[in-house]
Design a protein around this motif. Structure first.
Motif, PDB file in Angstrom:
ATOM      1  N   UNK A 151      24.853 -34.248  20.222  1.00 36.66           N
ATOM      2  CA  UNK A 151      25.847 -33.223  19.438  1.00 36.66           C
ATOM      3  C   UNK A 151      24.712 -32.163  19.006  1.00 36.66           C
ATOM      4  N   UNK A 152      24.830 -31.008  19.532  1.00 38.91           N
ATOM      5  CA  UNK A 152      23.925 -29.852  19.370  1.00 38.91           C
ATOM      6  C   UNK A 152      24.073 -29.280  17.852  1.00 38.91           C
ATOM      7  N   UNK A 153      25.251 -29.093  17.525  1.00 41.86           N
ATOM      8  CA  UNK A 153      25.478 -28.405  16.146  1.00 41.86           C
ATOM      9  C   UNK A 153      25.748 -29.701  15.105  1.00 41.86           C
ATOM     10  N   UNK A 154      25.448 -29.449  13.909  1.00 44.60           N
ATOM     11  CA  UNK A 154      25.726 -30.236  12.821  1.00 44.60           C
ATOM     12  C   UNK A 154      27.001 -30.579  12.537  1.00 44.60           C
ATOM     13  N   UNK A 155      27.392 -31.767  12.050  1.00 44.27           N
ATOM     14  CA  UNK A 155      28.818 -31.828  11.597  1.00 44.27           C
ATOM     15  C   UNK A 155      28.635 -31.913   9.729  1.00 44.27           C
ATOM     16  N   UNK A 156      29.473 -30.977   9.381  1.00 50.31           N
ATOM     17  CA  UNK A 156      29.590 -30.892   7.956  1.00 50.31           C
ATOM     18  C   UNK A 156      30.638 -31.457   7.414  1.00 50.31           C
ATOM     19  N   UNK A 157      30.358 -32.597   6.451  1.00 47.24           N
ATOM     20  CA  UNK A 157      31.184 -33.174   5.656  1.00 47.24           C
ATOM     21  C   UNK A 157      31.392 -32.570   4.307  1.00 47.24           C
ATOM     22  N   UNK A 183      22.372 -36.725  16.540  1.00 46.49           N
ATOM     23  CA  UNK A 183      23.365 -35.923  15.749  1.00 46.49           C
ATOM     24  C   UNK A 183      22.807 -35.738  14.279  1.00 46.49           C
ATOM     25  N   UNK A 184      23.563 -34.736  13.811  1.00 44.70           N
ATOM     26  CA  UNK A 184      22.967 -34.150  12.280  1.00 44.70           C
ATOM     27  C   UNK A 184      24.183 -34.183  11.507  1.00 44.70           C
ATOM     28  N   UNK A 185      24.085 -34.685  10.446  1.00 39.51           N
ATOM     29  CA  UNK A 185      25.103 -34.669   9.276  1.00 39.51           C
ATOM     30  C   UNK A 185      24.794 -33.996   8.135  1.00 39.51           C
ATOM     31  N   UNK A 186      25.652 -32.970   7.506  1.00 35.80           N
ATOM     32  CA  UNK A 186      25.448 -32.257   6.230  1.00 35.80           C
ATOM     33  C   UNK A 186      26.445 -32.683   5.258  1.00 35.80           C
ATOM     34  N   UNK A 187      26.157 -33.197   4.126  1.00 36.05           N
ATOM     35  CA  UNK A 187      27.018 -33.580   3.093  1.00 36.05           C
ATOM     36  C   UNK A 187      26.971 -32.358   2.131  1.00 36.05           C
ATOM     37  N   UNK A 188      27.893 -32.063   1.866  1.00 31.86           N
ATOM     38  CA  UNK A 188      28.183 -30.888   0.834  1.00 31.86           C
ATOM     39  C   UNK A 188      29.455 -31.311  -0.070  1.00 31.86           C
ATOM     40  N   UNK A 189      29.435 -31.342  -1.518  1.00 29.18           N
ATOM     41  CA  UNK A 189      30.552 -31.601  -2.347  1.00 29.18           C
ATOM     42  C   UNK A 189      30.886 -30.361  -3.320  1.00 29.18           C
ATOM     43  N   UNK A 190      31.966 -30.124  -3.393  1.00 26.55           N
ATOM     44  CA  UNK A 190      32.321 -28.917  -4.131  1.00 26.55           C
ATOM     45  C   UNK A 190      33.205 -29.306  -5.319  1.00 26.55           C
ATOM     46  N   UNK A 209      19.246 -47.680  20.091  1.00 27.13           N
ATOM     47  CA  UNK A 209      18.083 -47.687  20.477  1.00 27.13           C
ATOM     48  C   UNK A 209      18.021 -45.887  20.756  1.00 27.13           C
ATOM     49  N   UNK A 210      16.700 -45.551  20.198  1.00 29.24           N
ATOM     50  CA  UNK A 210      16.303 -44.271  20.617  1.00 29.24           C
ATOM     51  C   UNK A 210      17.396 -43.291  20.117  1.00 29.24           C
ATOM     52  N   UNK A 211      18.148 -43.759  18.894  1.00 30.46           N
ATOM     53  CA  UNK A 211      18.971 -42.825  18.420  1.00 30.46           C
ATOM     54  C   UNK A 211      18.329 -41.844  17.402  1.00 30.46           C
ATOM     55  N   UNK A 212      18.406 -40.739  17.282  1.00 26.94           N
ATOM     56  CA  UNK A 212      18.101 -39.662  16.504  1.00 26.94           C
ATOM     57  C   UNK A 212      19.034 -38.914  15.468  1.00 26.94           C
ATOM     58  N   UNK A 213      19.120 -39.461  14.130  1.00 27.60           N
ATOM     59  CA  UNK A 213      20.082 -38.896  13.251  1.00 27.60           C
ATOM     60  C   UNK A 213      19.379 -38.381  12.165  1.00 27.60           C
ATOM     61  N   UNK A 214      19.827 -36.992  11.913  1.00 24.90           N
ATOM     62  CA  UNK A 214      19.489 -36.292  10.446  1.00 24.90           C
ATOM     63  C   UNK A 214      20.477 -36.248   9.634  1.00 24.90           C
ATOM     64  N   UNK A 238      12.510 -47.327  19.082  1.00 26.31           N
ATOM     65  CA  UNK A 238      12.486 -45.904  19.261  1.00 26.31           C
ATOM     66  C   UNK A 238      13.442 -44.952  18.778  1.00 26.31           C
ATOM     67  N   UNK A 239      14.052 -45.216  17.419  1.00 26.57           N
ATOM     68  CA  UNK A 239      14.870 -44.585  16.752  1.00 26.57           C
ATOM     69  C   UNK A 239      14.161 -43.694  15.875  1.00 26.57           C
ATOM     70  N   UNK A 240      14.985 -42.708  15.118  1.00 29.02           N
ATOM     71  CA  UNK A 240      14.458 -41.978  14.277  1.00 29.02           C
ATOM     72  C   UNK A 240      15.409 -41.431  13.299  1.00 29.02           C
ATOM     73  N   UNK A 241      15.257 -41.419  11.993  1.00 32.04           N
ATOM     74  CA  UNK A 241      16.196 -41.275  10.736  1.00 32.04           C
ATOM     75  C   UNK A 241      15.277 -40.233  10.049  1.00 32.04           C
ATOM     76  N   UNK A 242      16.093 -38.918   9.620  1.00 30.19           N
ATOM     77  CA  UNK A 242      15.326 -38.066   8.575  1.00 30.19           C
ATOM     78  C   UNK A 242      16.488 -37.927   7.675  1.00 30.19           C
ATOM     79  N   UNK A 243      16.241 -38.026   6.255  1.00 25.75           N
ATOM     80  CA  UNK A 243      17.037 -37.576   5.160  1.00 25.75           C
ATOM     81  C   UNK A 243      16.346 -36.418   4.332  1.00 25.75           C
ATOM     82  N   UNK A 244      17.249 -35.509   4.155  1.00 21.80           N
ATOM     83  CA  UNK A 244      16.745 -34.322   3.036  1.00 21.80           C
ATOM     84  C   UNK A 244      17.897 -34.476   2.114  1.00 21.80           C
TER      85      UNK A 244
END
Length: 422
Positions: A151-157, A183-190, A209-214, A238-244
Motif C-alpha cells: 500500500x504505497x500511500x498512507x491510510x488516514x484514520x 502499509x502506513x497509518x496516520x491517526x489524527x483526532x479533531x 512475516x516480513x511485514x512493514x508497518x508504520x 523479519x518484520x518491522x514496526x515504526x511508531x511516531x
C-alpha cells in the motif's frame, strides 16, 4: 473512585453497547473490576492522577454516540497535499459514506467480524483502561491488509470527537497485515467541542512475516480533553514496526505503547515528541519486549515543556533469556523553558540474556546558552534564535515521518507552537 462509583460507571457504559463479542466483553469487565481505576498508589500511574481528573471533569459517563460529520469538515481537516485514502469516524463510529474505498484492503465494522481476536494483543489484564475499553467499546473497525500487498500511500484514520449525550468515547481498531505486506497509518483526532470528554482508545496491530508497518499519531486535542491511548503490536520474523507519536495539546494525555518482538531479524522503532504549555500533562509509557534472538529496537522521545506543564516518560525494554544478539537503544531528552515545568523520566532496562548490546539514558535541562549567544552574535534575534534551536531539537523526531504531506503538516504545527507559545 469508590467501588460503587466504579460499578455504576461500568453498568452505564455496558447498558449502551450493542450485541456481539460477549465473551470478549465479559473478560474485559472482569479485568476492569479486578484492577479498578488507578489510584496514587498505582506504580504505573504514580505521576499521573487520571482518576482524580476524571472525577473533576467528567460529569456524564455515558457514551458520546455518533453524530453527523460533513464532507466539508473532512476536507478541511485533511492535510494539504495528502494523496492517500481517508477513513472517517465520529466518536469512534465508522462513517463509510465519507470514507475511501481502499483497493486491496478490507475495511469492515468489528460487529461484522465476530471471530476477531480482540484482546489477544492488547490484553485487558495489563491496564485498567484497556480493560474498560474491551468491556464497553462501541462500534469499532476491522482493517485487513492482504499478504504481499504494498500500500504505497498512507491510510488516514480521521476521528472527529465531540461530547454528545455523554462524555466517554471509546474507539477500537483492529489491524492485521499479511506476510510481506507494507502499509502506513496516520491517526489524527479533531476536537469539535469545548466540553470536556474522555477518549479511551485501543488499537491492536497484528503483523505477519516480513511485514512493514508504520503508525503515526498526532494528538492535538482540545484543552479540556482527557485521553488514554493504547497501541500494541506483535512483530513476527523479519518484520518491522515504526511508531511516531506527536503530542501537542490536551488537558491530560496518557499514551501506552507496546511492541512485542516475537520473531528473529525483526525491528521495533518508537519515536515521540511532546510540546507542552499551560497546564497540559502528557504521560508516555512504552514497552519494548524482545523475546527471541537477533532483533533490534530504537526508541527516542523528546519533550519541550513551558509554563506549568508536566511530562512523564517511563520506557521499559525487556530482553528475555532467549533474546541473545539483541541490540536495543533508548533515549529521552527534555528541555524545560520554565521553572514551573516538570518532567519525570524513568528509562528502564531489564535484561536476562548475556550477549546483547543495550543502552538507555535521559537528559533534562534548559536551552544551550552558548548556542543561543552564537546565533545572536551573527545577527539573529533572540526569539528567532531560540525558535531555531528548539526546532532543531524537535526535528530529529519529525524526520522519521516518511509521508511528506503529513510531515510538512506536523512541521508547521510545531513551528507555530514554538513561535507563538514559547
Amino acid at each position: 473512585m469508590s467501588t460503587l462509583i466504579k460499578q455504576d460507571i461500568l453498568v452505564e457504559l455496558l447498558a449502551n453497547v450493542g450485541t456481539g463479542f460477549e465473551q470478549v466483553r465479559a473478560a474485559g469487565k472482569e479485568a476492569f473490576q479486578d484492577q479498578g481505576f488507578p489510584t496514587n498508589k498505582s506504580e504505573e500511574y504514580k505521576f499521573t492522577a487520571i482518576t482524580k481528573k476524571l472525577e473533576q471533569s467528567i460529569q456524564n459517563f455515558a457514551p458520546a454516540g455518533a453524530f453527523e460529520v460533513t464532507a466539508d469538515q473532512v476536507k478541511a481537516n485533511v492535510f494539504e497535499g495528502y494523496a492517500g485514502d481517508v477513513l472517517v469516524f465520529a466518536n469512534g463510529h465508522f462513517q463509510p459514506s465519507l470514507s475511501s474505498t481502499i483497493e486491496g484492503v478490507e475495511v469492515a465494522l468489528l460487529s461484522e467480524k465476530a471471530d476477531t481476536a480482540i484482546g489477544s494483543i492488547a490484553k485487558p489484564g495489563k491496564d485498567p483502561f484497556c480493560a474498560l475499553n474491551q468491556s464497553s467499546f462501541e462500534g469499532g473497525i476491522f482493517i485487513s491488509v492482504p499478504k504481499k500487498a504494498q500500500i504505497q500511500m498512507p491510510i488516514l484514520l480521521l476521528n472527529f470527537f465531540k461530547a454528545n449525550g455523554g462524555q466517554v468515547i471509546q474507539p477500537r481498531v483492529w489491524i492485521e497485515a499479511g506476510d510481506f505486506a507494507e502499509v502506513t497509518f496516520i491517526n489524527h483526532s479533531v476536537n469539535l467541542s469545548d466540553t470536556p470528554y474522555f477518549a479511551n482508545k485501543v488499537m491492536e496491530l497484528k503483523g505477519g512475516l516480513n511485514t512493514q508497518i508504520r503508525c503515526y499519531n498526532l494528538q492535538n486535542e482540545g484543552k479540556n480533553a482527557i485521553e488514554v491511548s493504547t497501541t500494541e503490536t506483535d512483530i513476527q520474523k523479519d518484520g518491522r514496526f515504526t511508531s511516531v507519536n506527536i503530542s501537542l495539546s490536551g488537558e491530560l494525555v496518557r499514551n501506552n505503547l507496546s511492541i512485542n518482538i516475537l520473531g528473529s531479524n525483526s525491528e521495533g522503532n518508537m519515536y515521540g515528541l511532546y510540546l507542552l504549555n499551560g497546564k497540559s500533562h502528557v504521560d508516555n509509557h512504552t514497552n519494548m519486549d524482545h523475546t527471541v534472538a537477533h532483533s533490534e529496537s530504537n526508541e527516542l522521545y523528546k519533550g519541550i515543556l513551558a509554563d506549568s506543564s508536566r511530562g512523564v516518560f517511563n520506557g521499559k525494554i525487556f530482553v528475555r533469556q532467549d533474546a541473545q544478539k539483541t541490540n536495543a537503544f533508548q533515549q529521552n531528552n527534555n528541555i524545560l523553558l520554565s521553572e514551573d515545568a516538570v518532567v519525570n523520566t524513568k528509562p528502564q532496562l531489564e535484561i536476562w540474556a548475556d550477549d546483547v548490546k543495550c543502552s538507555h539514558g535521559c537528559t533534562t535541562g534548559q536551552l544551550d546558552e552558548e548556542a543561543l549567544f552564537y546565533l545572536q552574535a551573527r545577527g539573529i534575534a533572540k526569539d528567532q534564535a531560540k525558535g531555531l534551536l528548539l526546532y532543531a531539537f524537535a526535528g530529529e523526531v519529525l524526520d522519521h515521518i516518511t509521508d511528506e504531506s503529513f510531515r510538512e503538516y506536523c512541521i508547521a504545527q510545531v513551528q507555530r507552537r514554538l513561535g507563538s507559545n514559547f
